[in-house]
Scaffold this motif. Structure first.
Motif, PDB file in Angstrom:
ATOM      1  N   TYR A   4       0.855  -1.187   0.000  1.00  0.00           N
ATOM      2  CA  TYR A   4       0.000   0.000   0.000  1.00  0.00           C
ATOM      3  C   TYR A   4       0.888   1.233   0.000  1.00  0.00           C
ATOM      4  O   TYR A   4       1.896   1.277   0.703  1.00  0.00           O
ATOM      5  N   VAL A   5       0.479   2.233  -0.770  1.00  0.00           N
ATOM      6  CA  VAL A   5       1.254   3.465  -0.882  1.00  0.00           C
ATOM      7  C   VAL A   5       0.341   4.653  -0.603  1.00  0.00           C
ATOM      8  O   VAL A   5      -0.708   4.803  -1.237  1.00  0.00           O
ATOM      9  N   TRP A   6       0.745   5.502   0.345  1.00  0.00           N
ATOM     10  CA  TRP A   6       0.024   6.732   0.675  1.00  0.00           C
ATOM     11  C   TRP A   6       0.585   7.859  -0.180  1.00  0.00           C
ATOM     12  O   TRP A   6       1.797   8.089  -0.174  1.00  0.00           O
ATOM     13  N   LEU A  41      -6.701  15.233   0.648  1.00  0.00           N
ATOM     14  CA  LEU A  41      -5.735  15.119   1.730  1.00  0.00           C
ATOM     15  C   LEU A  41      -4.707  14.064   1.351  1.00  0.00           C
ATOM     16  O   LEU A  41      -3.513  14.221   1.555  1.00  0.00           O
ATOM     17  N   GLY A  42      -5.186  12.979   0.797  1.00  0.00           N
ATOM     18  CA  GLY A  42      -4.307  11.897   0.371  1.00  0.00           C
ATOM     19  C   GLY A  42      -5.096  10.815  -0.330  1.00  0.00           C
ATOM     20  O   GLY A  42      -6.305  10.932  -0.530  1.00  0.00           O
ATOM     21  N   TRP A  43      -4.408   9.772  -0.708  1.00  0.00           N
ATOM     22  CA  TRP A  43      -5.010   8.627  -1.362  1.00  0.00           C
ATOM     23  C   TRP A  43      -4.106   7.436  -1.103  1.00  0.00           C
ATOM     24  O   TRP A  43      -2.947   7.580  -0.756  1.00  0.00           O
ATOM     25  N   ALA A  90      -7.944   1.142   6.132  1.00  0.00           N
ATOM     26  CA  ALA A  90      -7.103   1.281   7.332  1.00  0.00           C
ATOM     27  C   ALA A  90      -5.978   2.274   7.093  1.00  0.00           C
ATOM     28  O   ALA A  90      -5.678   3.113   7.953  1.00  0.00           O
ATOM     29  N   ARG A  91      -5.366   2.211   5.933  1.00  0.00           N
ATOM     30  CA  ARG A  91      -4.276   3.149   5.643  1.00  0.00           C
ATOM     31  C   ARG A  91      -4.799   4.557   5.385  1.00  0.00           C
ATOM     32  O   ARG A  91      -4.141   5.540   5.710  1.00  0.00           O
ATOM     33  N   ARG A  97      -5.547  10.400  10.322  1.00  0.00           N
ATOM     34  CA  ARG A  97      -5.159  10.567  11.730  1.00  0.00           C
ATOM     35  C   ARG A  97      -3.827  11.317  11.822  1.00  0.00           C
ATOM     36  O   ARG A  97      -3.665  12.230  12.631  1.00  0.00           O
ATOM     37  N   HIS A  98      -2.884  10.953  10.985  1.00  0.00           N
ATOM     38  CA  HIS A  98      -1.565  11.600  10.972  1.00  0.00           C
ATOM     39  C   HIS A  98      -1.679  13.091  10.609  1.00  0.00           C
ATOM     40  O   HIS A  98      -0.872  13.903  11.049  1.00  0.00           O
ATOM     41  N   ALA A  99      -2.695  13.436   9.817  1.00  0.00           N
ATOM     42  CA  ALA A  99      -2.939  14.833   9.433  1.00  0.00           C
ATOM     43  C   ALA A  99      -3.777  15.568  10.482  1.00  0.00           C
ATOM     44  O   ALA A  99      -4.235  16.677  10.237  1.00  0.00           O
ATOM     45  N   HIS A 100      -3.986  14.937  11.638  1.00  0.00           N
ATOM     46  CA  HIS A 100      -4.710  15.520  12.769  1.00  0.00           C
ATOM     47  C   HIS A 100      -6.208  15.658  12.541  1.00  0.00           C
ATOM     48  O   HIS A 100      -6.863  16.472  13.198  1.00  0.00           O
TER      49      HIS A 100
END
Length: 132
Positions: A4-6, A41-43, A90-91, A97-100
């Motif tokens: 998995y890649v964020w 925010l991300g993918w 999950a990722r 979560r890491h981005a608050h």
């Protein structure tokens, strides 16, 4: 093995083909890379046995604050049932979560409730306005 890649590089064609398969529509070139970088925010992409083309994907949109939103969760038909969808979500939750972010939202069709419940989501009432 699935990796998995964020916020990894995205091939527009490969992701468009995966989306067409997952959501059962004709291929549409929407320019995934630009859309994601400009609005998300991300993918998370899932890759099987080191292949470049993704076998799974989820987008994480957000409000710029504490709310993140899961969109376009998709897994290629050939690899469904192996937990890749749960791994993607999950990722996505970890990235939010890491981005608050404090909340992770998702909208889904009723038949997907068991999947999202297995991912830890609790049903909540929501509203929707059809714009078109």
């Amino acid at each position: 093995m699935t990796t998995y890649v964020w916020r990894g590089a995205v091939d527009d064609r490969a992701l468009g083909e995966l989306h067409a398969e997952a959501f059962e529509h004709a291929y549409v070139d929407i320019g995934w890379s630009a859309q994601l970088k400009g609005h998300s925010l991300g993918w998370v992409t899932a890759h099987d046995d080191g292949h470049d083309d993704p076998v799974g994907f989820v987008n994480v949109a957000w409000d710029g604050g504490v709310h993140a939103f899961v969109l376009d969760t998709m897994v290629a038909r050939a690899v469904r049932g192996r937990g890749i969808g749960r791994g993607l979500v999950a990722r996505a939750a970890s990235g939010a979560r890491h981005a608050h972010c404090e909340w992770l939202h998702v909208d889904y069709e009723p038949e997907l409730e068991p999947f999202y419940a297995a991912c830890g989501f609790e049903p909540t009432p929501a509203g929707l306005v059809r714009l078109r």
